[in-house]
Design a protein around this motif. Structure first.
Motif, short mmCIF file in Angstrom:
data_model
loop_
_atom_site.label_atom_id
_atom_site.label_comp_id
_atom_site.label_asym_id
_atom_site.label_seq_id
_atom_site.Cartn_x
_atom_site.Cartn_y
_atom_site.Cartn_z
N LEU A 199 0.83 -1.20 0.00
CA LEU A 199 0.00 0.00 0.00
C LEU A 199 0.87 1.25 0.00
O LEU A 199 1.90 1.31 0.66
N GLY A 200 0.43 2.24 -0.77
CA GLY A 200 1.15 3.50 -0.82
C GLY A 200 2.30 3.53 -1.79
O GLY A 200 2.98 4.55 -1.91
N ARG A 201 2.54 2.43 -2.51
CA ARG A 201 3.68 2.36 -3.42
C ARG A 201 3.24 1.99 -4.82
O ARG A 201 2.24 1.30 -5.01
N ALA A 202 3.99 2.47 -5.81
CA ALA A 202 3.72 2.16 -7.21
C ALA A 202 5.04 2.00 -7.93
O ALA A 202 6.08 2.44 -7.46
N SER A 203 4.98 1.36 -9.10
CA SER A 203 6.21 1.16 -9.87
C SER A 203 5.93 1.10 -11.36
O SER A 203 4.81 0.82 -11.79
N ILE A 204 6.96 1.40 -12.13
CA ILE A 204 6.96 1.29 -13.59
C ILE A 204 8.13 0.40 -13.96
O ILE A 204 9.24 0.61 -13.47
N ALA A 205 7.91 -0.59 -14.81
CA ALA A 205 8.98 -1.53 -15.16
C ALA A 205 9.05 -1.74 -16.66
O ALA A 205 8.07 -1.54 -17.38
N ALA A 206 10.22 -2.17 -17.11
CA ALA A 206 10.44 -2.50 -18.52
C ALA A 206 11.29 -3.76 -18.61
O ALA A 206 12.17 -3.97 -17.77
N PRO A 207 11.04 -4.61 -19.61
CA PRO A 207 11.80 -5.85 -19.74
C PRO A 207 13.21 -5.63 -20.28
O PRO A 207 13.46 -4.69 -21.03
N VAL A 208 14.10 -6.51 -19.89
CA VAL A 208 15.49 -6.53 -20.37
C VAL A 208 15.67 -7.80 -21.19
O VAL A 208 15.36 -8.90 -20.72
N LEU A 209 16.17 -7.65 -22.40
CA LEU A 209 16.34 -8.79 -23.30
C LEU A 209 17.80 -9.21 -23.38
O LEU A 209 18.71 -8.38 -23.23
N ASP A 210 18.01 -10.51 -23.64
CA ASP A 210 19.38 -11.00 -23.84
C ASP A 210 19.67 -11.10 -25.34
O ASP A 210 18.88 -10.64 -26.18
N ALA A 211 20.81 -11.69 -25.68
CA ALA A 211 21.23 -11.77 -27.08
C ALA A 211 20.29 -12.59 -27.94
O ALA A 211 20.31 -12.47 -29.17
N GLY A 213 17.00 -12.42 -27.63
CA GLY A 213 15.70 -11.77 -27.65
C GLY A 213 14.75 -12.26 -26.58
O GLY A 213 13.55 -11.96 -26.61
N THR A 214 15.29 -13.01 -25.62
CA THR A 214 14.48 -13.54 -24.52
C THR A 214 14.50 -12.57 -23.35
O THR A 214 15.52 -11.93 -23.08
N VAL A 215 13.36 -12.44 -22.66
CA VAL A 215 13.31 -11.60 -21.47
C VAL A 215 14.17 -12.24 -20.38
O VAL A 215 13.82 -13.28 -19.83
N ALA A 216 15.32 -11.63 -20.11
CA ALA A 216 16.26 -12.17 -19.13
C ALA A 216 16.05 -11.57 -17.75
O ALA A 216 16.44 -12.16 -16.74
N ALA A 217 15.46 -10.37 -17.71
CA ALA A 217 15.28 -9.64 -16.45
C ALA A 217 14.31 -8.51 -16.70
O ALA A 217 13.77 -8.35 -17.81
N ALA A 218 14.09 -7.71 -15.68
CA ALA A 218 13.29 -6.49 -15.83
C ALA A 218 13.75 -5.50 -14.78
O ALA A 218 14.23 -5.90 -13.71
N ILE A 219 13.62 -4.22 -15.09
CA ILE A 219 13.99 -3.18 -14.13
C ILE A 219 12.77 -2.33 -13.82
O ILE A 219 11.81 -2.29 -14.60
N SER A 220 12.80 -1.66 -12.68
CA SER A 220 11.66 -0.81 -12.33
C SER A 220 12.12 0.42 -11.58
O SER A 220 13.17 0.44 -10.94
N LEU A 221 11.30 1.47 -11.68
CA LEU A 221 11.37 2.64 -10.82
C LEU A 221 10.18 2.53 -9.87
O LEU A 221 9.07 2.24 -10.30
N TRP A 222 10.40 2.75 -8.60
CA TRP A 222 9.29 2.68 -7.65
C TRP A 222 9.35 3.87 -6.71
O TRP A 222 10.38 4.49 -6.49
N GLY A 223 8.18 4.19 -6.19
CA GLY A 223 8.07 5.32 -5.29
C GLY A 223 6.66 5.41 -4.73
O GLY A 223 5.93 4.42 -4.72
N PRO A 224 6.24 6.57 -4.27
CA PRO A 224 4.89 6.72 -3.72
C PRO A 224 3.84 6.46 -4.78
O PRO A 224 4.11 6.58 -5.98
#
Length: 261
Positions: A199-211, A213-224
């Motif tokens: 509660l009280g938190r939100a985030s935006i994320a985008a996928p990270v691809l490897d060589a 073209g497979t989704v190997a990871a994802a990163i996010s920004l999070w905050g209020p």
């Protein structure tokens, strides 16, 4: 705990004890570890004593409670630092957190869960409880939705089970809703989460691809939770559109470092 076929039961039991110490309260009684692992108290006590001699477990001399020892730290640090996603993303995330003042995470999928590899906090981020190595449900996070973006609906049903546990009142608990979110990730190239995990938190994320073209990871920004609300009085550098762009660009930079085209 019955041994897996072709594995060593003693090693399995020792690892189960270490994992039990990594969950819940940091200081645990022998009986707590025994209950968590399903091992007998005497077996648990012997394993703890052996792990203590190897500096993987510590025992508080006053309380007699056990915790993970500092001997596990070099192993964890080496594992993280040698992981290609961790190496490629660390500096990018530090810069992202510094530029936005928000928190920045990177995570990978481990079976049916999301595991965080590292977390950086900016001054505008609420107090974080995210730690490297922590696992959380995939369906309740923006990172998790990105990690699921190359799976089919049937694969998600098998992976996550028919019931999606609620972390808060806002968590997606039906596969139909999750399917719609995954479709949006594929269309938009990013995912959002508003108070679904905390509660009280939100985030935006985008996928990270490897060589490949497979989704190997994802990163996010999070905050209020206000992070994803467009506010005409908010500086342009911190509007939702700007944050999405920065997350996607950071994910692209990490993908390129991993060999993605």
């Amino acid at each position: 705990m019955p041994p897996e076929q072709g594995t060593n039961q003693s090693v399995e039991r020792a690892v189960a004890v270490l994992r039990a110490l990594g969950e819940g309260n940091p200081d645990r009684r022998v009986s707590d570890v025994s209950a968590s692992t399903g091992l007998g108290p005497s077996t648990t006590s012997r394993l703890l004593a052996t792990l203590e001699q190897l500096d993987l477990v510590e025992r508080d001399p006053a309380s007699g409670l056990y915790r993970l020892g500092l001997g596990t730290l070099p192993l964890a640090a080496v594992a993280a630092n040698r992981h290609p996603v961790h190496r490629a993303s660390r500096m990018v995330l530090q810069e992202l957190a510094a530029n936005t003042g928000l928190g920045a995470n990177v995570g990978v999928r481990r079976g049916s869960a999301l595991m965080f590899l590292c977390n950086f906090e900016g001054p505008r981020a609420p107090k974080a409880y995210t730690q490297a190595g922590q696992t959380v449900p995939l369906h309740a996070t923006a990172i998790g939705k990105c990690l699921l973006s190359q799976t089919s609906a049937a694969e998600r049903q098998e992976l996550l089970g028919s019931t999606l546990d609620a972390q808060t009142e806002y968590t997606l608990t039906s596969h139909a809703d999750l399917d719609a979110e995954i479709d949006a990730v594929r269309r938009n190239g990013y995912a959002t989460e508003i108070q679904e995990r905390a509660l009280g938190r939100a985030s935006i994320a985008a996928p990270v691809l490897d060589a490949h073209g497979t989704v190997a990871a994802a990163i996010s920004l999070w905050g209020p939770a206000s992070l994803l609300r467009e506010d005409p009085d908010t500086p342009a550098s911190t509007t939702r559109h700007s944050l999405v762009r920065q997350v996607v660009e950071a994910a692209d930079a990490i993908s390129q470092a991993l060999g993605a085209v």
